[in-house]
Scaffold this motif. Structure first.
Motif, PDB file in Angstrom:
ATOM      1  N   THR A  24       3.856  -6.976  -6.789  1.00  0.00           N
ATOM      2  CA  THR A  24       2.891  -7.819  -7.474  1.00  0.00           C
ATOM      3  C   THR A  24       2.147  -8.588  -6.400  1.00  0.00           C
ATOM      4  O   THR A  24       2.589  -8.625  -5.250  1.00  0.00           O
ATOM      5  CB  THR A  24       3.556  -8.766  -8.503  1.00  0.00           C
ATOM      6  N   ASN A  25       1.026  -9.143  -6.765  1.00  0.00           N
ATOM      7  CA  ASN A  25       0.258  -9.895  -5.766  1.00  0.00           C
ATOM      8  C   ASN A  25      -0.431 -11.081  -6.405  1.00  0.00           C
ATOM      9  O   ASN A  25      -0.611 -11.135  -7.619  1.00  0.00           O
ATOM     10  CB  ASN A  25      -0.768  -8.999  -5.077  1.00  0.00           C
ATOM     11  N   GLY A  26      -0.804 -12.028  -5.557  1.00  0.00           N
ATOM     12  CA  GLY A  26      -1.531 -13.185  -6.037  1.00  0.00           C
ATOM     13  C   GLY A  26      -1.500 -14.311  -5.034  1.00  0.00           C
ATOM     14  O   GLY A  26      -0.915 -14.201  -3.958  1.00  0.00           O
ATOM     15  N   CYS A  27      -2.140 -15.416  -5.436  1.00  0.00           N
ATOM     16  CA  CYS A  27      -2.210 -16.602  -4.579  1.00  0.00           C
ATOM     17  C   CYS A  27      -0.958 -17.462  -4.726  1.00  0.00           C
ATOM     18  O   CYS A  27      -0.544 -18.120  -3.784  1.00  0.00           O
ATOM     19  CB  CYS A  27      -3.437 -17.430  -4.943  1.00  0.00           C
ATOM     20  N   PHE A  28      -0.381 -17.487  -5.912  1.00  0.00           N
ATOM     21  CA  PHE A  28       0.809 -18.288  -6.199  1.00  0.00           C
ATOM     22  C   PHE A  28       0.639 -19.715  -5.684  1.00  0.00           C
ATOM     23  O   PHE A  28       1.532 -20.292  -5.087  1.00  0.00           O
ATOM     24  CB  PHE A  28       2.079 -17.625  -5.649  1.00  0.00           C
ATOM     25  N   ASP A  29      -0.529 -20.267  -5.969  1.00  0.00           N
ATOM     26  CA  ASP A  29      -0.860 -21.623  -5.577  1.00  0.00           C
ATOM     27  C   ASP A  29      -0.281 -22.561  -6.643  1.00  0.00           C
ATOM     28  O   ASP A  29      -0.460 -22.330  -7.835  1.00  0.00           O
ATOM     29  CB  ASP A  29      -2.388 -21.765  -5.503  1.00  0.00           C
ATOM     30  N   LEU A  30       0.405 -23.600  -6.241  1.00  0.00           N
ATOM     31  CA  LEU A  30       1.080 -24.514  -7.169  1.00  0.00           C
ATOM     32  C   LEU A  30       1.984 -23.728  -8.117  1.00  0.00           C
ATOM     33  O   LEU A  30       1.649 -23.481  -9.273  1.00  0.00           O
ATOM     34  CB  LEU A  30       0.068 -25.335  -7.989  1.00  0.00           C
TER      35      LEU A  30
END
Length: 150
Positions: A24-30
């Motif tokens: 999976t991928n993403g920014c995962f910000d906060l």
């Protein structure tokens, strides 16, 4: 930074012999409960879960100049503390396509907000015998919504 280290690649190759690999991928910000839920759902389908994390630069390209809120080192550390995550690889491009091609996962996971969108790497994964799984998001929870409520 857009290259999987030889150590990481070797580990993935060993896993692939005996395990189903998910990406999976993403920014995962906060990090929020929506992120935690999607990681848990993803791990139910695979033995090893690799998270491709947008670098600070990549996050800015995708989310705007005010993002990320937390830097990539903090975001990576938080992801690695999650028991559902087996590996985190930071990438600097706008998309993780190159890394998905290197990993050749059995599963590619995205949230239900991508249901009618082009999922980067989906054609490649399917062509190579893998599956794309859309995971149900928790309604109304996103980093953007959290930021906008402040």
């Amino acid at each position: 930074m857009d290259k999987i280290s030889s150590k990481q690649l070797k580990k993935i190759q060993v896993w692939k012999k005996i395990s189903r690999i998910g990406v999976t991928n993403g920014c995962f910000d906060l990090m929020h409960k929506g992120h935690l839920s999607s990681l848990k759902l993803a791990k139910r389908h695979c033995d090893k879960l690799v998270v491709l994390l947008n670098s600070d630069n990549s996050t800015k390209k995708n989310k705007g100049r005010l993002r990320p809120i937390q830097n990539e080192k903090i975001r990576k550390k938080k992801l690695l503390k999650n028991r559902n995550v087996d590996m985190v690889i930071v990438f600097n491009r706008k998309t993780p396509y190159k890394m998905i091609k290197q990993i050749k996962p059995d599963f590619l996971f995205k949230g239900s907000d991508y249901k009618n969108k082009n999922i980067i790497g989906s054609r490649f994964v399917i062509k190579n015998g893998g599956k794309v799984k859309i995971l149900k998001n928790i309604s109304g929870i996103s980093t953007t919504n959290i930021i906008n409520k402040k």
